[in-house]
Design a protein around this motif. Structure first.
Motif, mmCIF file in Angstrom:
data_model
loop_
_atom_site.group_PDB
_atom_site.id
_atom_site.type_symbol
_atom_site.label_atom_id
_atom_site.label_comp_id
_atom_site.label_asym_id
_atom_site.label_seq_id
_atom_site.Cartn_x
_atom_site.Cartn_y
_atom_site.Cartn_z
ATOM 1 N N UNK A 72 1.032 -1.267 -0.180
ATOM 2 C CA UNK A 72 0.125 -0.024 -0.013
ATOM 3 C C UNK A 72 0.885 1.266 0.058
ATOM 4 N N UNK A 73 0.696 2.206 -0.780
ATOM 5 C CA UNK A 73 1.690 3.317 -1.194
ATOM 6 C C UNK A 73 0.778 4.411 -1.101
ATOM 7 N N UNK A 74 1.348 5.495 -0.381
ATOM 8 C CA UNK A 74 0.721 7.012 -0.417
ATOM 9 C C UNK A 74 1.668 7.896 -0.892
ATOM 10 N N UNK A 75 1.028 9.070 -1.113
ATOM 11 C CA UNK A 75 1.661 10.101 -1.592
ATOM 12 C C UNK A 75 3.163 10.368 -0.737
ATOM 13 N N UNK A 76 2.916 10.248 0.560
ATOM 14 C CA UNK A 76 4.038 10.415 1.459
ATOM 15 C C UNK A 76 5.118 9.727 1.187
ATOM 16 N N UNK A 77 4.973 8.279 0.836
ATOM 17 C CA UNK A 77 5.759 7.316 0.331
ATOM 18 C C UNK A 77 6.683 7.850 -0.769
ATOM 19 N N UNK A 78 5.700 8.206 -1.746
ATOM 20 C CA UNK A 78 6.556 8.369 -3.006
ATOM 21 C C UNK A 78 7.043 9.795 -2.890
ATOM 22 N N UNK A 101 -2.901 18.057 -0.777
ATOM 23 C CA UNK A 101 -4.553 18.119 -1.103
ATOM 24 C C UNK A 101 -4.697 17.528 -2.224
ATOM 25 N N UNK A 102 -5.800 17.248 -2.479
ATOM 26 C CA UNK A 102 -6.392 16.859 -3.791
ATOM 27 C C UNK A 102 -7.089 18.091 -4.610
ATOM 28 N N UNK A 103 -7.208 18.006 -5.813
ATOM 29 C CA UNK A 103 -7.207 19.241 -6.699
ATOM 30 C C UNK A 103 -8.411 18.995 -7.759
ATOM 31 N N UNK A 104 -8.594 17.839 -8.148
ATOM 32 C CA UNK A 104 -9.976 17.365 -8.665
ATOM 33 C C UNK A 104 -10.437 16.297 -8.209
ATOM 34 N N UNK A 105 -11.770 15.924 -8.419
ATOM 35 C CA UNK A 105 -12.589 14.702 -8.085
ATOM 36 C C UNK A 105 -12.072 13.567 -8.742
ATOM 37 N N UNK A 106 -11.526 12.589 -8.459
ATOM 38 C CA UNK A 106 -10.872 11.349 -8.875
ATOM 39 C C UNK A 106 -9.461 11.348 -9.048
ATOM 40 N N UNK A 107 -8.777 12.408 -8.452
ATOM 41 C CA UNK A 107 -7.320 12.645 -8.111
ATOM 42 C C UNK A 107 -6.820 11.219 -7.407
ATOM 43 N N UNK A 108 -5.573 10.841 -7.846
ATOM 44 C CA UNK A 108 -5.038 9.561 -7.117
ATOM 45 C C UNK A 108 -4.291 10.026 -5.779
ATOM 46 N N UNK A 109 -4.879 9.245 -4.825
ATOM 47 C CA UNK A 109 -4.598 9.356 -3.318
ATOM 48 C C UNK A 109 -3.528 8.441 -2.972
ATOM 49 N N UNK A 110 -3.849 7.165 -3.276
ATOM 50 C CA UNK A 110 -3.062 6.027 -2.693
ATOM 51 C C UNK A 110 -3.194 5.044 -3.774
ATOM 52 N N UNK A 111 -2.464 3.877 -3.561
ATOM 53 C CA UNK A 111 -2.636 2.572 -4.720
ATOM 54 C C UNK A 111 -2.387 1.437 -3.662
ATOM 55 N N UNK A 112 -2.922 0.234 -4.165
ATOM 56 C CA UNK A 112 -2.777 -1.044 -3.388
ATOM 57 C C UNK A 112 -2.369 -1.871 -4.602
ATOM 58 N N UNK A 113 -1.342 -2.682 -4.213
ATOM 59 C CA UNK A 113 -0.976 -3.855 -4.999
ATOM 60 C C UNK A 113 -1.361 -5.341 -4.324
ATOM 61 N N UNK A 114 -2.195 -6.103 -4.996
ATOM 62 C CA UNK A 114 -2.533 -7.348 -4.329
ATOM 63 C C UNK A 114 -2.676 -8.453 -5.342
ATOM 64 N N UNK A 115 -2.899 -9.698 -4.853
ATOM 65 C CA UNK A 115 -2.614 -10.826 -5.836
ATOM 66 C C UNK A 115 -3.674 -10.995 -6.887
ATOM 67 N N UNK A 116 -4.810 -10.378 -6.712
ATOM 68 C CA UNK A 116 -5.623 -10.379 -7.983
ATOM 69 C C UNK A 116 -6.478 -8.851 -7.893
ATOM 70 N N UNK A 117 -7.112 -8.683 -8.978
ATOM 71 C CA UNK A 117 -8.077 -7.297 -9.210
ATOM 72 C C UNK A 117 -8.815 -7.287 -8.122
ATOM 73 N N UNK A 118 -9.605 -8.092 -7.836
ATOM 74 C CA UNK A 118 -10.773 -8.043 -6.875
ATOM 75 C C UNK A 118 -10.248 -7.786 -5.367
ATOM 76 N N UNK A 119 -9.219 -8.488 -5.250
ATOM 77 C CA UNK A 119 -8.646 -8.060 -3.780
ATOM 78 C C UNK A 119 -8.133 -6.643 -3.639
ATOM 79 N N UNK A 120 -7.533 -6.338 -4.707
ATOM 80 C CA UNK A 120 -6.702 -4.816 -4.455
ATOM 81 C C UNK A 120 -7.898 -3.764 -4.351
ATOM 82 N N UNK A 121 -9.180 -4.134 -5.371
ATOM 83 C CA UNK A 121 -10.271 -3.299 -5.274
ATOM 84 C C UNK A 121 -10.974 -3.111 -3.870
#
Length: 798
Positions: A72-78, A101-121
């Motif tokens: 799990x990665x956030x902006x602080x990590x990057x 801060x976020x500057x538009x609806x839908x802006x990227x805030x964090x991401x998850x890497x998981x074993x499959x697409x469904x678990x990631x979501x």
């Protein structure tokens, strides 16, 4: 109307089936989502529900505890890795993941890497983010108001939302032309924000091989080589250790030119986990967060004499670029090619000003099926021409014919300094009118209006709309045009094997335009090798020469030029080999398609296949000839090419419901030399459908809180076959004098020219109510509202 596909041509130009379709129609295409690698993980992105808000805190602990989550990665990590921000192609910066801060609806805030697409979501739901909402700017017209919230406060010293001001033309000369005019017409015109909405959404599969240090990225990009360079800059990896593969792409339309944060995050994911990582966005993500186009508020003024001679044009534009300036355009032109805004008409003075601002929307300005803002310019001019025709009570076709640049004026330099290469506009316009039966249409319209005036108001009202466009395509030359310092020249490599078969390697990238057929036909035309004996390789930076990719209709004007030049280099080399084979001087040889022969003795000759075998064999070659039939080329186009066309739309409007039906659409295009007419017609068909969508239904709308109102195809409507008529196509051919084969490009023409024709047709149908202006999209509700409260004219001299 299009001609049937006859027997496929064997050599050179002509109508033939696309060779790539064999795999597509059988479901054998390879798209990014088809890429499956051993141990591959899946990435999902957490996006902001707010258009503008401070990030108070992010808690990822629950997501990290998920049994299938690997990272799990956030902006602080990057930010700690120096990867939180990346350059855009407009020399701006964009957050990869939001930090402050976020500057538009839908802006990227964090991401998850998981074993499959469904678990990631699923794991995204476990991330808790505390936001502090901030005031929102959802309208460009308020972005520069005193006290407006500053969106890009990450920029040191930034105190407002201004991006740039840019001017073109001669203001004093234009003011003088307006002072001398008998008639001045002005309109406020909006070209609303729209979306490319490709069939395939964006995605990447990234794999960093720890053993070799090689990063391979399969990605949905129209510009693989430019992406490789930018990944090297952003990630700090050696460029020779990066391979970008752009496989089959399910549509791009300009929306897959730039680098999206998701692409970078896939690279970060493989670095962090040591495994291949796939990211594929869903449809809502694509509509909400990827690059938009248009969103131009334009004020146009046109000046003319009483008899319809245009004297000058003034334009002021307010451009909404969203939260980050990600506009795709050459570096020297911050407003793109908008200053090719004078259109197809001969008048001596023009001036425009473009002001760009930040708003709380996703970054906009993609070259969506247009050459860097020319679509907006054409729409403005063609609406202004119709407004002037109405003011002068003149037929809009006659007004255009009266003011066209004439054939003997080419090459023609516009009031803003661009030089159109060639054209014969009146012939093209008259051909469209002939196909349409223009005079008969007007007679039918007059009779229809007489019935309405007499009280018979059953049925619909017919409108006839015209648009004439000149487009500037084929971005180059490199001394004038670059993106982030990368010059707009394209490479080509051609190898003819000993058996006479050939491989062409190109830097452009197809998204469905038929490159594998078109470019093989160019080689075939130049060398006489059967088209099906030529393989075209593209979309792999390890296999192809450097180039800036496909957008702005660059393919045939630039890579097509490169293909012709490199084929001629091979032909020249073949001449020297043939001379050695025939034991004559190379000056004694003549060329006919596919063979060199001795002047005056046509029986004494050698085919390309025979020459290729000899070039690879034991033949003693002339001094300086090393053997083989290989050549390379970097084609630096001398200038843009300028395709043009005349479009006539016939619509039926039901004033009671506001429903618009496009009954007929006539399109006469001049794209110079046509390599494969079937592919040209297919490109035009798609662009005309696109124009119907923009004119009648497509709009990216936002509420006052910056909430996106078009996040699905239930809300963002696209045209189907039900909304499209049977297209009626015509052509004129005016080759470009500076292109190796005279080709001008056609991939964007129909999208550029068609919206204005449809809007002009709808307004023409509503002329009995004195409706002179309406903004796209002309939905039934919008059309119906135009007549409410207006009396119906009974003056039938309309």
């Amino acid at each position: 109307m299009t001609a049937p596909v006859e027997e496929d041509v064997k050599v050179g130009f002509g109508r033939m089936r696309r060779v790539e379709d064999a795999r597509f129609i059988r479901g054998r295409g390879t798209y990014v989502d088809d890429v499956q690698l051993p141990g591959m993980l899946h990435l999902a992105i957490l996006r902001s529900p707010y258009a503008h808000a401070k990030i108070v805190s992010i808690d990822t602990s629950a997501a990290e505890a998920h049994p299938k989550v690997k990272a799990v990665v956030t902006g602080a990590t990057l930010d700690s890795l120096g990867l939180a921000w990346m350059p855009t192609i407009s020399y701006d910066t964009q957050a990869v993941l939001a930090t402050d801060k976020v500057r538009f609806q839908g802006q990227e805030v964090a991401f998850v890497v998981a074993e499959d697409r469904y678990s990631a979501r699923d794991a995204l739901e476990l991330i808790e983010v505390e936001y502090e909402p901030l005031p929102v700017i959802a309208d460009a017209k308020t972005a520069l108001d005193p006290g407006a919230p500053v969106i890009r406060d990450d920029k040191e010293g930034k105190a407002d939302n201004h991006i740039y001001d840019w001017q073109a033309g001669d203001k004093d000369k234009t003011d003088a032309a307006f002072a001398a005019a008998d008639v001045v017409v002005s309109e406020e015109i909006l070209y609303p924000r729209v979306h490319p909405a490709p069939l395939e959404t964006c995605g990447s599969v990234a794999h960093l091989d720890k053993a070799t240090g090689k990063l391979t990225v399969w990605t949905t990009t129209q510009a693989p080589h430019a992406h490789r360079t930018l990944y090297a800059i952003v990630a700090g990896l050696p460029e020779q250790k990066i391979r970008i593969i752009s496989p089959d792409i399910g549509g791009g339309f300009g929306g897959k030119v730039g680098i999206y944060p998701g692409y970078v995050l896939a690279v970060v994911g493989t670095i962090v986990t040591g495994k291949p990582v796939k990211w594929m966005e869903d449809r809502s993500e694509n509509l909400v967060s990827t690059a938009f186009a248009r969103d131009y508020h334009m004020t146009g003024e046109i000046a003319a004499t009483a008899d319809g001679k245009i004297l000058g044009l003034k334009v002021n534009v307010l451009a909404d670029h969203g939260a980050f300036n990600g506009v795709a355009q050459p570096t020297k032109y911050p407003a793109g090619f908008f200053h090719i805004f004078t259109g197809s008409y001969d008048y001596g003075a023009a001036w425009c000003n473009v002001t760009a601002v930040y708003t709380n929307k996703a970054p906009g300005g993609v070259a969506y099926a247009c050459s860097f803002r020319i679509t907006e310019a054409v729409y403005l001019v063609e609406r202004m021409i119709d407004a002037l025709a109405a003011k002068l009570d003149m037929d809009p076709a006659e007004l255009r014919l009266r003011n066209f640049i004439q054939e003997d004026q080419f090459p023609y330099t516009t009031p803003t300094g661009w030089t159109y290469d060639s054209g014969n506009y009146p012939v093209t316009m008259r051909k469209a009118m002939e196909i349409a039966g223009y005079e008969k249409l007007r007679e039918e319209q007059r009779a229809q209006r007489e019935r309405w005036a007499a009280g018979d108001r059953s049925g619909t009202l017919t409108g006839v709309g015209i648009s004439f466009f000149t487009e500037g395509v084929g971005a180059g030359p490199r001394k004038h045009m670059d993106i982030l310092g990368l010059g707009m020249a394209d490479g080509a490599e051609l190898r003819v094997h000993p058996t006479g078969k050939a491989v062409l390697r190109l830097s452009c990238q197809s998204q469905g335009q038929g490159h594998e057929t078109t470019f093989a036909q160019i080689v075939s035309h130049e060398l006489g090798i059967p088209t099906l004996d030529i393989e075209v390789v593209h979309g792999d930076t390890d296999q192809t020469p450097f180039g800036l990719g496909t957008y702005g209709s660059r393919s045939t004007p630039v890579s097509g030029g490169a293909t012709a030049v490199v084929a001629r280099k091979v032909r020249d080399r073949a001449k020297l080999v043939a001379a050695a084979m025939l034991e004559v001087s190379h000056e004694d040889l003549e060329w006919e398609q596919g063979r060199w022969f001795v002047k005056g003795d046509p029986e004494q000759g050698k085919t390309i296949a025979e020459i290729a075998m000899a070039a690879h064999g034991a033949l003693e070659l002339p001094e300086g000839v090393e053997g083989h039939l290989d050549a390379t080329c970097v084609y630096n186009p001398p200038d843009l090419t300028y395709p043009f066309g005349a479009y006539i739309a016939v619509v039926d409007v039901d004033p009671g419901t506001g429903v618009v039906k496009v009954r007929r659409f006539i399109a006469v295009d001049d794209c110079g030399t046509r390599i494969n007419p079937m592919i040209v017609e297919g490109q035009i068909h798609g662009g005309l459908a696109d124009g119907i969508g923009m004119a009648l239904m497509q709009v990216m709308a936002f509420d006052t809180d910056g909430n996106h109102l078009g996040s699905s195809f239930m809300d963002y409507l696209l045209p189907t076959s039900l909304e499209c008529p049977s297209w009626e196509l015509g052509e004129t051919v005016t080759p470009s004098p500076h292109h190796p084969i005279g080709a001008k490009g056609v991939g964007e023409s129909a999208t550029v020219g068609s919206p204005a024709a449809i809007v002009n047709a709808v307004l023409d149908a509503l002329k009995p109510w004195d409706v002179t202006h309406a903004d796209m999209p002309l939905t039934p509700a919008n059309v119906w509202s135009l007549t409410q409260g207006r009396p119906l004219r009974t003056d039938l001299a309309l």
